[in-house]
Design a protein around this motif. Structure first.
Motif, short mmCIF file in Angstrom:
data_model
loop_
_atom_site.label_atom_id
_atom_site.label_comp_id
_atom_site.label_asym_id
_atom_site.label_seq_id
_atom_site.Cartn_x
_atom_site.Cartn_y
_atom_site.Cartn_z
N ALA A 14 -27.05 90.23 4.75
CA ALA A 14 -25.73 89.59 4.47
C ALA A 14 -25.98 88.56 3.43
CB ALA A 14 -25.18 89.22 5.92
N MET A 15 -27.00 87.82 3.51
CA MET A 15 -27.35 86.84 2.72
C MET A 15 -27.73 87.19 1.22
SD MET A 15 -30.15 83.93 3.23
CE MET A 15 -31.52 85.06 2.97
N GLN A 16 -28.33 88.05 1.20
CA GLN A 16 -28.80 88.78 -0.19
C GLN A 16 -27.41 89.34 -0.86
OE1 GLN A 16 -31.70 88.38 -1.58
NE2 GLN A 16 -32.52 87.75 0.18
N MET A 17 -26.46 89.77 -0.05
CA MET A 17 -25.31 90.24 -0.73
C MET A 17 -24.41 89.32 -1.54
SD MET A 17 -23.31 92.98 -0.99
CE MET A 17 -23.74 94.19 0.27
N ILE A 18 -24.59 87.95 -1.18
CA ILE A 18 -23.90 87.18 -1.91
C ILE A 18 -25.04 86.23 -2.78
CG2 ILE A 18 -21.85 86.85 -0.56
CD1 ILE A 18 -22.98 84.68 1.07
N LEU A 19 -26.15 86.28 -2.65
CA LEU A 19 -27.25 85.48 -3.33
C LEU A 19 -27.46 86.27 -4.61
CD1 LEU A 19 -30.19 84.09 -1.09
CD2 LEU A 19 -28.47 82.74 -2.64
N ASN A 20 -27.74 87.57 -4.31
CA ASN A 20 -28.13 88.42 -5.45
C ASN A 20 -27.64 89.99 -5.26
OD1 ASN A 20 -29.38 89.81 -7.54
ND2 ASN A 20 -31.41 89.62 -6.72
#
Ligand code: IPM
Ligand code: MG
Length: 372
Positions: free
Chosen positions: A224-230
């Motif tokens: 969920a975090m990676q989806m908006i980080l990278n």
């Protein structure tokens, strides 16, 4: 080609956006010499009102007899705010998925060049994102045994998966990766859930049949975090039902609006095409709903029958509409209002008259000028 298409507009903005997709499919049929027939049926809250059943038998029959189903949206606030309601619109969609064996839900996520600055995420982060989410659709916590204690104070939902259920969608995800960037990311919660550990084991074993594909694992919280980080790190995402539901809504932020995300739900025999957004009841009949997710779902329908030239043409028309800012208010802050059907009219016309000038489209359909 002859196609018999079941149309289930459903609730809220479902009918408005589905109308635009049907309009576009009719234009494609005319221009490319196909025969598409459309059979309408009720589903969701509207079917509860009429038949006390969110998926009447007649609707299921229409779907079974069709080559493909075009689905709008379901859901109504009168059920959302009543946790004690025994019959709910969503049951119609879930039963449809289960009865027709639509086990794989494919949700493409793309950052359109023209919309990069409309996303709340930074341009450099989302530019060139191109992800295909493979969400398992007929198993897991959505369909596991449900329990509510007699005193109403304890409840549970079982998340259960079998090896077969995991393998059949994993094969599709690996095959898709072969035609893309050769990477599959399995999103799970294997540090906590037994069902996720089974997913990891089964998918790892199966990956040996696809040696040219890189398989990676991510816990869903990290994903969920990676989806908006990278988001560019993703190619094909493979995941179970509930995680796929959640991360696909999150991923829609990359595209600038959830109103742009289309999906295909496929099984061995049947296939259904639907926008990923819900029924957006507040917007019903206001002409503000974005029809592009439904129109792009129609393009996925055509792809499913190998009508890829036709599907590409719809996508080209969609990109053209975005470039010209012929878009609904979710992605258009201009003061002159473009309605749901204006967008549909533009795409329809582009299919009939691809050579018209941009100016003419604006003049004719948006009434911007009388000089044509
Ligand atoms: C979706 C929707 C559905 C789901 C609802 C309406 C049952 O959110 O298709 O993503 O949770 O699958
Ligand atoms: Mg959802």
């Amino acid at each position: 080609m002859k196609l018999n298409i079941a149309v289930l507009p459903g609730d809220g903005i479902g009918p408005e956006v589905t109308n635009q997709a049907v309009k576009v499919l009719k234009a494609i049929a005319y221009e490319y010499d196909h025969t598409f027939s459309f059979n309408y049926a009720d589903v969701g809250a509207i079917a509860i009102d009429k038949y006390k059943n969110p998926l009447p038998d007649g609707t299921l029959d229409v779907c079974r007899q069709s080559d493909a189903i075009l689905f709008g949206a379901i859901g109504h606030p009168k059920y959302d705010s009543d946790p004690s309601a025994k019959v709910r619109p969503e049951q119609g969609l879930l039963k449809l998925r289960k009865e027709l064996g639509l086990f794989a839900n494919i949700r493409p996520v793309k950052a359109y060049e023209t919309l990069l600055d409309k996303s709340p995420l930074k341009r450099d982060i989302i530019k060139d994102t191109d992800i295909s989410i493979y969400r398992e659709l007929t198993g897991g916590i959505y369909f596991g045994k449900k329990y509510l204690s007699e005193d109403g104070n304890t409840a549970s939902d079982l998340c259960q998966y079998s090896k077969d259920e995991i393998e059949r969608i994993a094969h599709l995800a690996f095959k898709a990766a072969k035609t893309r960037n050769h990477k599959v990311t399995l999103v799970d919660k294997a540090n906590v859930l037994e069902s996720s550990r089974l997913w990891r084991k089964v998918v790892t074993d199966l990956s040996k049949q696809y040696p040219d594909i890189d398989l990676e694992f991510l816990f869903v919280d990290n994903a969920a975090m990676q989806m908006i980080l990278n988001p560019k790190q993703f190619d094909v995402i493979l995941t179970e039902n509930m995680f796929g539901d959640i991360i696909s809504d999150e991923a829609s932020v990359i595209g600038g609006s959830i109103g742009l995300l289309a999906s295909a739900s496929v099984g061995k025999k049947h296939a259904m095409f639907e926008p990923i957004h819900g029924s957006y009841p507040q917007a019903t009949n206001k002409g503000i709903a974005n029809p592009l997710a439904s129109i792009l779902s129609a393009a996925m329908l055509l792809d499913h029958f190998n009508l890829s030239v036709e599907a590409k043409f719809i996508r080209l028309a969609v990109e053209k509409s975005l470039k010209l800012n012929i878009s609904t208010p979710d992605i258009n802050s201009a003061s002159d209002r473009v309605t749901t059907s204006n967008v549909g009219d533009f795409i329809e016309d582009f299919i009939y008259n691809p050579k018209d000038t941009n100016l003419n489209f604006k003049n004719i359909h948006l009434g911007h000028s009388t000089i044509i």
